[in-house]
Design an enzyme around this catalytic site. Structure first.
Site, PDB file in Angstrom:
ATOM      1  N   ARG A 113     -12.351   1.987  -8.019  1.00  0.00           N
ATOM      2  CA  ARG A 113     -11.471   3.285  -8.477  1.00  0.00           C
ATOM      3  C   ARG A 113     -11.664   3.860  -9.863  1.00  0.00           C
ATOM      4  O   ARG A 113     -12.267   3.349 -10.684  1.00  0.00           O
ATOM      5  CB  ARG A 113      -9.917   2.710  -8.543  1.00  0.00           C
ATOM      6  CG  ARG A 113      -9.351   2.374  -6.994  1.00  0.00           C
ATOM      7  CD  ARG A 113      -7.877   2.539  -7.033  1.00  0.00           C
ATOM      8  NE  ARG A 113      -7.758   2.159  -5.579  1.00  0.00           N
ATOM      9  CZ  ARG A 113      -6.472   2.094  -5.128  1.00  0.00           C
ATOM     10  NH1 ARG A 113      -5.387   2.557  -5.847  1.00  0.00           N
ATOM     11  NH2 ARG A 113      -6.192   2.103  -3.820  1.00  0.00           N
ATOM     12  N   LEU A 122      10.841 -20.415  -4.544  1.00  0.00           N
ATOM     13  CA  LEU A 122       9.486 -19.475  -3.867  1.00  0.00           C
ATOM     14  C   LEU A 122       8.220 -19.581  -4.614  1.00  0.00           C
ATOM     15  O   LEU A 122       8.519 -19.450  -5.814  1.00  0.00           O
ATOM     16  CB  LEU A 122      10.190 -17.973  -3.895  1.00  0.00           C
ATOM     17  CG  LEU A 122       8.916 -16.968  -3.309  1.00  0.00           C
ATOM     18  CD1 LEU A 122       8.723 -17.110  -1.853  1.00  0.00           C
ATOM     19  CD2 LEU A 122       9.420 -15.598  -3.762  1.00  0.00           C
ATOM     20  N   ASP A 176       0.756  -1.223  -0.008  1.00  0.00           N
ATOM     21  CA  ASP A 176       0.014   0.111  -0.153  1.00  0.00           C
ATOM     22  C   ASP A 176       0.999   1.225   0.128  1.00  0.00           C
ATOM     23  O   ASP A 176       1.964   1.283   0.504  1.00  0.00           O
ATOM     24  CB  ASP A 176      -0.954  -0.004   1.199  1.00  0.00           C
ATOM     25  CG  ASP A 176      -2.170   1.040   0.951  1.00  0.00           C
ATOM     26  OD1 ASP A 176      -2.327   1.236   0.026  1.00  0.00           O
ATOM     27  OD2 ASP A 176      -2.743   1.168   1.993  1.00  0.00           O
ATOM     28  N   HIS A 186       2.361   3.495  -8.827  1.00  0.00           N
ATOM     29  CA  HIS A 186       2.278   1.979  -9.124  1.00  0.00           C
ATOM     30  C   HIS A 186       3.339   1.440 -10.090  1.00  0.00           C
ATOM     31  O   HIS A 186       4.087   0.309  -9.794  1.00  0.00           O
ATOM     32  CB  HIS A 186       1.141   1.774 -10.034  1.00  0.00           C
ATOM     33  CG  HIS A 186      -0.420   2.347  -9.285  1.00  0.00           C
ATOM     34  ND1 HIS A 186      -0.588   1.711  -7.915  1.00  0.00           N
ATOM     35  CD2 HIS A 186      -1.485   2.887  -9.557  1.00  0.00           C
ATOM     36  CE1 HIS A 186      -1.759   2.293  -7.390  1.00  0.00           C
ATOM     37  NE2 HIS A 186      -2.188   2.962  -8.619  1.00  0.00           N
TER      38      HIS A 186
END
Ligand code: IPE
Ligand code: IPE
Ligand code: MG
Length: 253
Positions: free
Chosen positions: A72, A132, A21, A38
């Site tokens: 949004r 991962l 965030d 972003h």
């Protein structure tokens, strides 16, 4: 700054979840439009993923776009979706180089076709990787996931694949998007907000929560180390008392 040598390699969380965030505020502070935040957030993702892979973390789940984010402004949603396509395309090599397996949770079919196709392509390309597991939460919200799980479970009940007496927490979890994935031991939220925003509500029942004021585009692997070090200093009691936890450690060691 914390180095990875300061971490106890035997007590790493298997699963770290992050609410990324603060992109918009980061851009605003610099006098730029929100999408600039972003775009810079992608650098934070790359460094965090590489750092987590190098540490040997099993699962990293990143909240990239929530069900509520569809509310949004259209221009921001479109820009985010284009950025997703471009990033998946560009970063697949980084994933392959780091033996990372890409996965996704959320209502993937609600994403624009180009995003869903690119995502599924990258998931396929990395499916044999054994390091991962990078799980992107896209068009995800926990309430959506839980309601969806209930629907699937009811279907199986109606088809008599399961009986109502079989229903318990372990069975229910099999219907969540995260089936087979261990619960996160550690949940990190950046940007100084102290809320969960409809993220992994079932799975974080006993997660350790870590909040940092760092805005997501500034987040790097050292911030991840710091959060893990903090986690390693906590006592996880799961409803028991301290003495029982100490006894268990003695029994197991
Ligand atoms: C997080 O940053 C990214 C997404 C939710 C897609 P924000 O866009 O929420 O940035 P802030 O919170 O407005 O600063
Ligand atoms: C949560 O961030 C969702 C993601 C990080 C993708 P938001 O910025 O959407 O959360 P709220 O609205 O501040 O709770
Ligand atoms: Mg936000």
């Amino acid at each position: 700054m914390i180095s990875k040598e300061q971490l106890d390699k035997d007590r790493l969380p298997r699963h770290v979840a992050i609410i990324m965030d603060g992109n918009g505020r980061w851009a605003k502070q610099k006098g730029n439009p929100r999408i600039f935040g972003h775009k810079n957030g992608v650098d934070a993702v790359r460094d965090t993923v590489e750092g987590a892979a190098e540490l040997g973390i099993g699962f990293l789940t990143l909240y990239a776009f929530s069900t509520e984010n569809w509310k949004r402004p259209r221009t921001e949603i479109d820009a985010l979706m284009s950025l997703l396509v471009a990033s998946i395309h560009k970063e697949t090599k980084t994933l392959l180089d780091n033996n990372v397996r890409l996965r996704a949770i959320g209502d993937i079919d609600s994403l624009p076709k180009s995003v869903a196709q690119n995502l599924k392509g990258a998931i396929k390309k990395t499916e044999k990787n054994t390091g991962l597991n990078l799980i992107l939460a896209l068009s995800y919200s926990s309430r959506w996931e839980i309601v969806n799980a209930v629907k699937l479970l009811v279907e199986d009940l109606q088809k008599e694949k399961i009986n109502s007496e079989d229903i318990n927490a372990s069975l229910f979890e099999l219907y969540l998007n995260t089936a087979g994935i261990p619960d996160p031991e550690l949940l990190i939220r950046t940007s100084g907000e102290y809320r969960i925003s409809n993220y992994l509500l079932w799975q974080i029942a006993y997660s350790e929560l870590y909040f940092t004021p760092t805005l997501w585009p500034d987040f790097r692997r050292e911030h991840l180390y710091k959060a893990i070090l903090d986690y390693q200093c906590r006592e996880r009691r799961f409803g028991k008392i301290s003495e029982q936890i100490a006894e268990n450690i003695n029994v197991n060691s």
